[in-house]
Design a protein around this motif. Structure first.
Motif, PDB file in Angstrom:
ATOM      1  N   LEU A  88      69.489 -23.718  61.181  1.00 30.81           N
ATOM      2  CA  LEU A  88      70.206 -23.162  62.327  1.00 30.81           C
ATOM      3  C   LEU A  88      70.061 -21.640  62.373  1.00 30.81           C
ATOM      4  CD1 LEU A  88      73.483 -25.314  62.237  1.00 30.81           C
ATOM      5  CD2 LEU A  88      71.521 -25.548  63.772  1.00 30.81           C
ATOM      6  N   HIS A  89      70.041 -21.004  61.198  1.00 32.97           N
ATOM      7  CA  HIS A  89      69.849 -19.554  61.160  1.00 32.97           C
ATOM      8  C   HIS A  89      68.467 -19.188  61.695  1.00 32.97           C
ATOM      9  CE1 HIS A  89      70.242 -15.412  59.651  1.00 32.97           C
ATOM     10  NE2 HIS A  89      68.951 -15.530  59.325  1.00 32.97           N
TER      11      HIS A  89
ATOM     12  N   LYS B 297      68.262 -16.875  64.809  1.00 31.52           N
ATOM     13  CA  LYS B 297      68.049 -15.472  64.461  1.00 31.52           C
ATOM     14  C   LYS B 297      66.744 -15.206  63.716  1.00 31.52           C
ATOM     15  CE  LYS B 297      73.050 -14.729  63.970  1.00 31.52           C
ATOM     16  NZ  LYS B 297      74.111 -14.268  63.047  1.00 31.52           N
ATOM     17  N   GLY B 298      65.826 -16.149  63.724  1.00 37.02           N
ATOM     18  CA  GLY B 298      64.559 -15.956  63.013  1.00 37.02           C
ATOM     19  C   GLY B 298      63.829 -14.714  63.485  1.00 37.02           C
ATOM     20  N   THR B 299      63.227 -13.977  62.543  1.00 35.92           N
ATOM     21  CA  THR B 299      62.605 -12.695  62.873  1.00 35.92           C
ATOM     22  C   THR B 299      61.077 -12.739  62.958  1.00 35.92           C
ATOM     23  OG1 THR B 299      62.624 -12.104  60.521  1.00 35.92           O
ATOM     24  CG2 THR B 299      64.501 -11.382  61.851  1.00 35.92           C
TER      25      THR B 299
ATOM     26  N   LYS C 140      55.567 -15.159  65.147  1.00 37.65           N
ATOM     27  CA  LYS C 140      54.335 -15.941  65.290  1.00 37.65           C
ATOM     28  C   LYS C 140      54.641 -17.361  65.771  1.00 37.65           C
ATOM     29  CE  LYS C 140      51.283 -13.502  62.111  1.00 37.65           C
ATOM     30  NZ  LYS C 140      50.358 -13.615  60.965  1.00 37.65           N
ATOM     31  N   GLY C 141      54.320 -17.628  67.028  1.00 35.60           N
ATOM     32  CA  GLY C 141      54.530 -18.959  67.602  1.00 35.60           C
ATOM     33  C   GLY C 141      55.992 -19.337  67.762  1.00 35.60           C
ATOM     34  N   ARG C 142      56.877 -18.371  67.578  1.00 34.63           N
ATOM     35  CA  ARG C 142      58.310 -18.683  67.540  1.00 34.63           C
ATOM     36  C   ARG C 142      58.797 -19.381  68.810  1.00 34.63           C
ATOM     37  NH1 ARG C 142      63.158 -18.161  65.454  1.00 34.63           N
ATOM     38  NH2 ARG C 142      64.896 -17.682  66.836  1.00 34.63           N
TER      39      ARG C 142
END
Length: 411
Positions: free
Chosen positions: A378-379, A383-385, A388-390
């Motif tokens: 979930l983080h 909030k992933g930083t 790339k391909g996010r």
């Protein structure tokens, strides 16, 4: 005419075969002549160079002798570095002050001579090798001058002077044991890095096949990474310490990766593999994050991928995750490390076309095997930083995240 007399042709000259008569070797006379040039010009290297250029001295035969005169003021006895009898001048490299400012003109002077007579590079190489093999016979300040000259010679790219042959004599066991090599190479490093980068120095060491063997310069009783770091740090060569630590780290990392690859290919017991990793981590002090990255790389490299069958690739990847989940779980011991694993999966799926669509399935499998916690997923989702391909991966993971959130609400 008597029957015993041999007939001759009148007026014909009978040619006799000429013999190759070698001129006698006379290095003493050559040495005295060069010394006289130095004395006549009071050590002025520009005037000396002009005088040498206009002379008829046989440099092709006495090249070694010439450089002995340049370095020591006169020639040395055959097979030794002991000075021979004869004329001597006080303007040699070994007679000057042990500073780069004083020695540099001699390097430039030799460079000019080599441009005119490039064959002399071999003679310079011979003399330097002889001197380096005999470091113990020189005084401390003479060794320092030789180190400064060697550093400046490579810094000035002295007409192709080869590091592999010039520096090789340094690794003689008796010289290393006495600490003479360490002292010499330290002076060499310090002088060379004044005008050159660490990359330039490493390039020379690579050509000399020494870039992986810095510890070989140390006496055996001090041949430890700690001793190396302490010595070069004290000498102001911190960048060399950092380079060696990085190099050592890479070598140990490669060793761990190799042993892991072998064990996984042989389908070793997972507990045995875990112990292997722990031992490598203990010996090399690997950061936890680096261990997680390597584990994932090794596991995915071991998968037998299909060129076209996407479903087969998915099955292979998920089977690998399930088989080695216990290994991953043993080292993903915090939310930070779990998040690093998600980022690792994300980057690999982004960079490898055959894995692009497998991201949500891999994440779900890692969750099912208790490698990733719900909070970690979930983080990353919120909030992933890593970008790339996010955008695509977030969208593909939405159904699973929605299921997680609903399950949490029900609880």
């Amino acid at each position: 005419m008597s029957s015993k007399e041999k007939p001759t042709l009148g007026g014909t000259r009978i040619k006799t075969r000429k013999r190759n008569i070698a001129a006698p070797l006379d290095p003493a006379a050559f040495s005295d002549a060069v010394v006289q040039i130095y004395l006549d010009n009071a050590g002025d290297l520009e005037l000396i160079a002009k005088a040498i250029e206009s002379s008829d001295l046989n440099f092709s035969r006495y090249g070694d002798t010439f450089f002995e005169v340049v370095f020591r003021g006169t020639r040395t006895q055959p097979g030794t570095i002991k000075l021979d009898e004869g004329e001597r001048h006080p303007y040699s490299i070994f007679e000057c002050e042990p500073t780069r400012e004083v020695i540099l003109p001699s390097v430039i002077y030799i460079q000019k001579l080599l441009r005119r007579r490039p064959f002399l590079i071999k003679n310079l190489e011979n003399v330097m090798q002889k001197f380096l093999q005999s470091l113990e016979l020189f005084e401390e300040d003479e060794r320092k001058k030789l180190a400064i000259f060697t550093a400046l010679a490579f810094s000035q790219k002295l007409s192709g002077l080869p590091p592999e042959t010039v520096l090789h004599p340094l690794l003689k066991d008796n010289l290393v044991a006495k600490g003479l090599v360490l002292s010499f190479i330290t002076d060499f490093f310090k002088e060379y890095l004044v005008d050159n980068s660490l990359d330039d120095l490493i390039s020379i060491l690579k050509r000399g096949k020494m870039e992986d063997n810095l510890l070989d310069f140390f006496p055996t009783t001090k041949r430890t990474p700690e001793a190396l770091s302490e010595h070069f740090t004290k000498e102001g060569l911190l960048q060399l310490v950092e380079y060696n630590e990085k190099k050592t780290f890479e070598v140990k990392l490669k060793e761990m990766k190799s042993s892991l690859t072998t064990q996984i290919a042989e389908e070793a017991d997972v507990t045995e593999v875990i112990e292997t990793v722990k031992q490598h981590v203990k010996d090399a002090k690997f950061p936890d994050i680096e261990v997680v990255r390597i584990l994932w790389d090794v596991l995915m490299d071991a998968v037998q991928w299909s060129g076209k069958n996407q479903q087969q690739n998915a099955n292979s990847a998920l089977r690998q995750v399930k088989t080695w989940a216990k290994l991953l779980n043993a080292f993903c011991t915090s939310g930070k490390l779990e998040l690093e694993l998600v980022y690792k999966v994300q980057v690999q799926c982004y960079e490898d076309a055959k894995l692009m669509k497998l991201f949500p399935e891999i994440i779900k499998s890692l969750y099912d095997q208790d490698v990733l916690a719900e909070d970690t997923i979930l983080h990353w989702f919120g909030k992933g930083t890593n970008l790339k391909g996010r955008q695509n991966f977030v969208k593909s993971l939405e159904p699973f995240v929605k299921w997680l959130e609903e399950a949490e609400e029900e609880e």
